[in-house]
Design a protein around this motif. Sequence first.
Motif, short mmCIF file in Angstrom:
data_model
loop_
_atom_site.label_atom_id
_atom_site.label_comp_id
_atom_site.label_asym_id
_atom_site.label_seq_id
_atom_site.Cartn_x
_atom_site.Cartn_y
_atom_site.Cartn_z
N ARG A 74 -61.73 66.31 -72.27
CA ARG A 74 -62.92 67.15 -72.14
C ARG A 74 -63.60 66.96 -70.79
NH1 ARG A 74 -63.16 71.08 -75.98
NH2 ARG A 74 -62.85 70.20 -78.02
N LYS A 75 -63.50 65.75 -70.25
CA LYS A 75 -64.17 65.46 -68.98
C LYS A 75 -63.42 66.04 -67.79
CE LYS A 75 -66.64 61.39 -70.50
NZ LYS A 75 -66.83 59.95 -70.39
N LYS A 76 -62.14 66.35 -67.97
CA LYS A 76 -61.37 66.95 -66.88
C LYS A 76 -61.77 68.41 -66.74
CE LYS A 76 -57.33 64.03 -67.38
NZ LYS A 76 -55.90 64.01 -67.63
N ASP A 77 -61.75 68.90 -65.53
CA ASP A 77 -62.08 70.30 -65.36
C ASP A 77 -60.90 71.16 -65.83
OD1 ASP A 77 -60.21 70.29 -63.30
OD2 ASP A 77 -61.67 70.54 -61.71
N GLU A 78 -61.18 72.42 -66.06
CA GLU A 78 -60.20 73.33 -66.64
C GLU A 78 -58.96 73.46 -65.76
OE1 GLU A 78 -60.07 77.88 -68.28
OE2 GLU A 78 -61.95 76.80 -68.34
N ASP A 79 -59.12 73.50 -64.45
CA ASP A 79 -57.98 73.62 -63.55
C ASP A 79 -57.05 72.41 -63.67
OD1 ASP A 79 -58.81 76.07 -62.59
OD2 ASP A 79 -59.90 75.21 -60.90
N THR A 80 -57.61 71.21 -63.77
CA THR A 80 -56.81 70.01 -63.92
C THR A 80 -56.04 70.03 -65.22
OG1 THR A 80 -58.39 68.76 -62.59
CG2 THR A 80 -56.88 67.48 -63.96
N ARG A 81 -56.71 70.42 -66.32
CA ARG A 81 -56.02 70.50 -67.62
C ARG A 81 -54.89 71.51 -67.58
NH1 ARG A 81 -61.41 70.23 -69.89
NH2 ARG A 81 -61.38 72.46 -70.19
N ARG A 82 -55.13 72.67 -66.96
CA ARG A 82 -54.11 73.70 -66.86
C ARG A 82 -52.92 73.22 -66.03
NH1 ARG A 82 -56.93 78.60 -64.74
NH2 ARG A 82 -58.49 77.52 -65.87
N ALA A 116 -50.89 70.74 -68.04
CA ALA A 116 -50.12 71.43 -69.07
C ALA A 116 -48.91 72.14 -68.47
CB ALA A 116 -51.01 72.43 -69.81
N THR A 117 -49.10 72.74 -67.31
CA THR A 117 -47.99 73.41 -66.63
C THR A 117 -46.91 72.41 -66.24
OG1 THR A 117 -49.49 75.11 -65.79
CG2 THR A 117 -47.37 74.86 -64.65
N LEU A 118 -47.33 71.26 -65.70
CA LEU A 118 -46.37 70.22 -65.33
C LEU A 118 -45.62 69.69 -66.54
CD1 LEU A 118 -48.39 68.24 -62.63
CD2 LEU A 118 -46.36 69.66 -62.26
N SER A 120 -39.17 71.55 -70.11
CA SER A 120 -38.12 72.55 -69.91
C SER A 120 -36.93 71.96 -69.15
CB SER A 120 -38.69 73.75 -69.17
OG SER A 120 -37.68 74.66 -68.86
N ALA A 121 -37.23 71.13 -68.14
CA ALA A 121 -36.18 70.53 -67.32
C ALA A 121 -35.30 69.58 -68.12
CB ALA A 121 -36.80 69.79 -66.14
N ASP A 159 -38.38 71.98 -76.12
CA ASP A 159 -39.28 73.12 -76.34
C ASP A 159 -40.55 72.58 -76.93
OD1 ASP A 159 -37.59 75.12 -75.42
OD2 ASP A 159 -36.58 75.29 -77.36
N LEU A 160 -41.67 72.73 -76.23
CA LEU A 160 -42.96 72.27 -76.74
C LEU A 160 -43.63 73.41 -77.50
CD1 LEU A 160 -44.37 70.32 -73.67
CD2 LEU A 160 -43.26 69.40 -75.69
N ILE A 161 -44.28 73.04 -78.56
CA ILE A 161 -45.00 74.05 -79.35
C ILE A 161 -46.42 74.13 -78.85
CG2 ILE A 161 -45.83 74.66 -81.65
CD1 ILE A 161 -43.36 73.32 -82.77
#
Length: 168
Positions: free
Chosen positions: A142-150, A153-155, A161-162, A166-168
């Motif tokens: 919650r303390k992380k900003d939205e860009d950091t969380r995104r 999650a992308t990483l 994937s690499a 498959d993550l749900i």
Amino acid sequence: IEVFDGIIAAPEKTLVLLNDYHHFLDQPNPVIYRKFKEVLWHAKASQKCIILLGPTIKLPPDLEKLIVLLDFELPTKDELTSVIDTLCKSNDRPMPDEQTLGKVLDALTGLTTTEAEDALALTVIESGSFDTKIIRKLVALRKKDEDTRREEATLLDLYASAIGLDLI
């Protein structure tokens, strides 16, 4: 921008609630920012009240002069204890012992009541108990900003994937 046109078209003495509009003000688009500023001046002149409801708000200095901020306090330990009590009663669970309760309350410090409810429900679902490790992880997220969380999650998705997961 359509919401601004709606505010301008609304009759005098209208109350407008913009929920989670802070996302547009954190990194403002110049067109939205300019239109919002015009709407604020219009609202003042036509007795319209605009309420911005959100967990945080970062305003540019010139908008700070046009907006009154009301900051609500985070829940006390007594209020958080009430949340735990309600959750226990609604799920036919016993209240945690005093030592566990103290640890859980310490872990919940800094969350809103809704965030605490969500964290407690998740930890009960995940571990079957009030697991402070899970609660602390949620607080850290919650303390992380939205860009950091995104970005994280992308990483994680890319890594999964690499290696063929498959993550749900």
